[in-house]
Design a protein around this motif. Sequence first.
Motif, PDB file in Angstrom:
ATOM      1  N   GLY A 104      15.193 -18.321   0.305  1.00  0.00           N
ATOM      2  CA  GLY A 104      15.037 -19.455  -0.600  1.00  0.00           C
ATOM      3  C   GLY A 104      15.592 -20.765  -0.087  1.00  0.00           C
ATOM      4  O   GLY A 104      15.427 -21.808  -0.714  1.00  0.00           O
ATOM      5  N   SER A 105      16.287 -20.715   1.059  1.00  0.00           N
ATOM      6  CA  SER A 105      16.937 -21.924   1.545  1.00  0.00           C
ATOM      7  C   SER A 105      15.973 -22.779   2.361  1.00  0.00           C
ATOM      8  O   SER A 105      15.349 -22.300   3.299  1.00  0.00           O
ATOM      9  CB  SER A 105      18.115 -21.559   2.456  1.00  0.00           C
ATOM     10  N   GLY A 106      15.913 -24.065   2.014  1.00  0.00           N
ATOM     11  CA  GLY A 106      15.110 -24.973   2.821  1.00  0.00           C
ATOM     12  C   GLY A 106      15.968 -25.734   3.799  1.00  0.00           C
ATOM     13  O   GLY A 106      15.461 -26.456   4.656  1.00  0.00           O
ATOM     14  N   ALA A 107      17.302 -25.601   3.662  1.00  0.00           N
ATOM     15  CA  ALA A 107      18.205 -26.405   4.489  1.00  0.00           C
ATOM     16  C   ALA A 107      19.447 -25.611   4.864  1.00  0.00           C
ATOM     17  O   ALA A 107      20.073 -24.986   4.006  1.00  0.00           O
ATOM     18  CB  ALA A 107      18.613 -27.657   3.725  1.00  0.00           C
TER      19      ALA A 107
ATOM     20  N   ARG B 231      18.694 -25.164  -1.175  1.00  0.00           N
ATOM     21  CA  ARG B 231      17.247 -25.373  -1.276  1.00  0.00           C
ATOM     22  C   ARG B 231      16.860 -26.685  -0.595  1.00  0.00           C
ATOM     23  O   ARG B 231      15.823 -26.776   0.020  1.00  0.00           O
ATOM     24  CB  ARG B 231      16.815 -25.387  -2.744  1.00  0.00           C
ATOM     25  N   HIS B 232      17.765 -27.700  -0.728  1.00  0.00           N
ATOM     26  CA  HIS B 232      17.436 -29.012  -0.164  1.00  0.00           C
ATOM     27  C   HIS B 232      18.591 -29.540   0.683  1.00  0.00           C
ATOM     28  O   HIS B 232      19.748 -29.195   0.459  1.00  0.00           O
ATOM     29  CB  HIS B 232      17.136 -29.995  -1.292  1.00  0.00           C
ATOM     30  N   ARG B 233      18.265 -30.421   1.629  1.00  0.00           N
ATOM     31  CA  ARG B 233      19.259 -30.815   2.627  1.00  0.00           C
ATOM     32  C   ARG B 233      20.458 -31.553   2.045  1.00  0.00           C
ATOM     33  O   ARG B 233      21.574 -31.393   2.498  1.00  0.00           O
ATOM     34  CB  ARG B 233      18.594 -31.627   3.739  1.00  0.00           C
ATOM     35  N   ARG B 234      20.245 -32.394   1.017  1.00  0.00           N
ATOM     36  CA  ARG B 234      21.370 -33.172   0.496  1.00  0.00           C
ATOM     37  C   ARG B 234      22.497 -32.253   0.020  1.00  0.00           C
ATOM     38  O   ARG B 234      23.667 -32.474   0.318  1.00  0.00           O
ATOM     39  CB  ARG B 234      20.921 -34.116  -0.622  1.00  0.00           C
TER      40      ARG B 234
END
Lengths: 82, 147
Positions: free
Chosen positions: B25-28, B99-102
């Motif tokens: 599930g991780s995008g980052a 999930r997102h880089r931030r």
Amino acid sequence: MMDVLYFAWVRERIGLPRERVESQATTVAELIEELRGREERYEVAFSDLSALRVAVDQELTDFDAPLNGAREVAFFPPMTGG
Amino acid sequence: MRVLVQEAPFDLAEETARFAKGEGGSGAIVTFTGVVRDNDAGTLSAMEIEHYPGMTEKALREIAQQAVARFDLQDALVIHRHGRLVPGEQIMMVATAARHRRSAFEAAEFLMDYLKSRAPFWKREITAEGEAWVAAKDDDEAALERW
């Protein structure tokens, strides 16, 4: 009875890493007063409390924290991890 | 979540690869590595890191759990070494998966800020001139205020 632990320069000034202490103290501050009254090396190590941190049973806390039944109290300088 | 406190070196590539394989599930994924830096005079022969066995693991786990909850991470990794290290050696690493880089970047910074002044490690520098405990910086304490 509790274990009192010292780390970094606090350990060096007191000259040991840990000791068993019989104490009537109900707070960290009272324990420090008892220790300071023992010998000069304790007086020196505890002379500036702003340079010290304390953990009771491995949780960081304040000098006015209660000791009720604490098994382990640790004194050390501000941490420098990372 | 994995927290390791060890004297032995760690393999950055292997740890990163293992961490990156973890969650679909991780995008980052963000990793940070801390390295023993020589002093400005170039006279640092070693850095000795003392810690509080028992409390160290507990404190790091609590910090990592906070990061996971606060930044909604899929996973977090903290490895911190102790003992005698020489310039150029890796001291520690953190990795975050979100999930997102931030979130992944912020969580890595949060982990670093907290473990700098809330995990029981103390550094001692051994140089040609002598030995000295590294003093905590006011900046490090101030860094916690932004969280």
